[in-house]
Design a protein around this motif. Structure first.
Motif, PDB file in Angstrom:
ATOM      1  N   ASN A  66       0.828  -0.967  -0.092  1.00  0.00           N
ATOM      2  CA  ASN A  66       0.117   0.193  -0.044  1.00  0.00           C
ATOM      3  C   ASN A  66       0.968   1.088  -0.104  1.00  0.00           C
ATOM      4  OD1 ASN A  66      -1.780   1.900   0.329  1.00  0.00           O
ATOM      5  ND2 ASN A  66      -2.787   0.907   2.074  1.00  0.00           N
ATOM      6  N   SER A 397      -3.335   4.052 -12.029  1.00  0.00           N
ATOM      7  CA  SER A 397      -3.737   4.157 -10.366  1.00  0.00           C
ATOM      8  C   SER A 397      -4.788   2.554 -10.753  1.00  0.00           C
ATOM      9  CB  SER A 397      -3.743   4.794  -9.529  1.00  0.00           C
ATOM     10  OG  SER A 397      -4.908   4.332  -8.699  1.00  0.00           O
ATOM     11  N   ARG A 401      -3.571  -1.436  -9.120  1.00  0.00           N
ATOM     12  CA  ARG A 401      -3.976  -2.404  -8.537  1.00  0.00           C
ATOM     13  C   ARG A 401      -4.046  -3.952  -8.829  1.00  0.00           C
ATOM     14  NH1 ARG A 401      -8.758  -0.880  -4.139  1.00  0.00           N
ATOM     15  NH2 ARG A 401      -7.764   0.637  -4.372  1.00  0.00           N
ATOM     16  N   LEU A 406      -0.997  -0.476  -4.416  1.00  0.00           N
ATOM     17  CA  LEU A 406      -2.492   0.441  -4.413  1.00  0.00           C
ATOM     18  C   LEU A 406      -1.704   1.843  -4.316  1.00  0.00           C
ATOM     19  CD1 LEU A 406      -4.776  -1.260  -3.347  1.00  0.00           C
ATOM     20  CD2 LEU A 406      -4.517   0.600  -1.218  1.00  0.00           C
TER      21      LEU A 406
END
Ligand SMILES: *Cc1c(COP(=O)(O)O)cnc(C)c1O
Length: 468
Positions: A66, A397, A401, A406
């Motif tokens: 993340n 983005s 993923r 993230l």
């Protein structure tokens, strides 16, 4: 995060849990699955309850991948053991747990020293659940001091707080909850944070303070705290207005003291009256712990401090919560002891090196323009280069993923609403090896993205929750 509502759908018809989950006999111990949206009628054996919850949580993301959050996702096992030993300790119960209270006091003393309080013994402070609570407390102190100074006009006059439009959402909350007018300095051109002169110009006799951020959640840049104080000194000379500064050091107050020692941003500046940090960000502790410190007792009106005797004892506290876990405070003290200044320096320098290296390699790919380079907070923001038209940051983005990363994409506030960026937050535990894998995944995606005829991510899929 949404405000949760009850579930419209009733629980579906009965299902059985995995027969293996039974205590002894997979056939006779067969159990019907409990309802999920109302309290089950009866109990379950702990093994089954554990498996059900454990299995569902497997679908949570892998926190180490993340790159959106600032919050600590790795601590060493010894810290975990200490925290487990303290999980029953209530921080408010300072009479029952005097040693935990003492460790909190020592952490405050260490931070007062680290942030160069002129008289560390006179500095006052407390632990909180995070920077948000710390900012509420600091803001309340500013507001109360202003009300005391203006007792003849208040109520009636409307207090205001001056800050950059890039402030973290906790300051919008503070202004909303405590009815203070936010006065926001917009972004302009390549300036993505507060401008000291513009901030000073927004101040008037109802300004409770100015917030400076170390550093900005939008792009990881440090706001110029010393210049801000100088602009306010100049304002005072000109108009007599004496406006205090609060430094929101949620991230940077645990970075700058170790690897930007020449930068003066803390209590060395007489105008800085309070500072907060998140112990659970670069303080390197699991969530949730934060810290709020005031230069001296004079900056924290005594009437805001409560003393309660119902738990025995009579310890003064300044907090929004009452009960709160003590384990995080213990873990903070452990981490201070464990690392010392040199240890923190090594950890933060390594994180910054990873951030700078990664920013450079992303820039070298040719498709992106860097807004920041990871050389202040170990955080940087980048956007697609002007000639890139087949895809946008939201596509990047979404596609990253698919590889488990993230990587948040979001638009900037006024006056740069035209700008959408991606942001990488490097933390302890995001190693050079992981950053190699990140660049590999990103480079592998680019040919495909370049072949798109236009950006493909629809509005509803645009990630915007980056306010960590
Ligand atoms: C993260 C952050 C906050 C809020 O901190 P929490 O510890 O998550 O409550 C406030 N201000 C800034 C600048 C931040 O980066």
């Amino acid at each position: 995060m949404p405000l949760h509502r009850g579930h419209e759908k009733p629980d579906e018809h009965p299902r059985s849990v995995n027969p293996f989950f039974g205590e002894t006999n997979p056939v006779s111990d067969m159990v019907e699955a409990p309802p999920k949206h109302r309290l089950p009628d009866g109990p379950l054996p702990p093994t089954i309850a554990y498996e059900l919850v454990h299995d569902e949580l497997m679908l949570d993301g892998n926190s180490r991948l993340n790159l959106a959050t600032f919050v600590t996702t790795w601590m060493e096992p010894q810290a975990g053991i200490l925290m487990a030993e303290c999980r029953d300790k209530n921080m408010i119960d300072k009479d029952e747990y005097p040693r935990t209270a003492e460790l909190e006091r020592r952490c405050v003393a260490m931070l007062a020293d680290l942030w160069n309080a002129p008289d560390p013994a006179a500095a006052v402070g407390c632990s909180t659940t995070g920077s948000s609570e710390a900012c509420m407390l600091a803001g309340m102190a500013l507001k109360r001091r202003w009300a005391q100074r203006n007792a003849d006009r208040y109520p009636g006059a409307r207090p205001n707080l001056v800050m950059g439009i890039n402030v973290q959402v906790c300051w919008d909350k503070f202004c909303n909850f405590w009815e203070v007018e936010p006065r926001l300095v917009p972004m302009e051109g390549d300036r993505f944070h507060l401008d000291p002169r513009a901030a000073a110009e927004l101040c008037d006799e109802n300004t409770i303070g100015v917030v400076g951020i170390l550093g900005s959640t939008f792009d990881g840049s440090y706001e110029p705290i010393a210049e801000l104080c100088a602009a306010l000194d100049e304002l005072q000379e000109r108009t007599g207005l004496d406006v205090p500064v609060h430094v929101d050091g949620a991230s940077g107050a645990m970075i700058a003291p170790f690897i930007d020692e020449d930068m003066v941003w803390d209590f060395r500046l007489p105008r800085v009256s309070s500072i907060n940090t998140s112990g659970h960000k670069y303080g390197l502790v699991y969530p949730g712990v934060g810290w709020a410190l005031w230069r001296s007792a004079a900056e924290l009106p005594e009437e805001l401090v409560f003393r309660v005797n119902y738990l025995g004892g009579d310890m003064p506290t300044f907090a929004l919560n009452f009960s709160r876990p003590g384990a995080q405070v213990v873990a903070q003290y452990y981490t201070f002891l464990r690392l010392g200044r040199e240890g923190y320096r090594a950890v933060q320098q390594t994180t910054r090196d990873v951030a700078r290296g990664l920013a450079e390699r992303i820039s070298a790919l040719g498709d992106f323009t860097l807004l920041t380079r990871g050389d202040q907070l170990p955080v940087f923001a980048f956007t697609t280069a002007p000639e890139v038209t087949s895809y946008d940051v939201f596509d990047v983005s979404r596609r990253m993923r698919e590889h488990g990363w993230l990587l948040p994409a979001y638009t900037f506030p006024a006056n740069r609403e035209d700008l959408a960026v991606l942001r990488v937050v490097c933390r302890n535990g995001f190693t050079t090896d992981l950053s190699d894998l990140f660049v590999e995944d990103l480079s592998r995606l680019l040919p495909e993205l370049r072949r798109q005829s236009h950006p493909l991510t629809r509005d509803k899929d645009r990630a915007t929750s980056f306010h960590h």
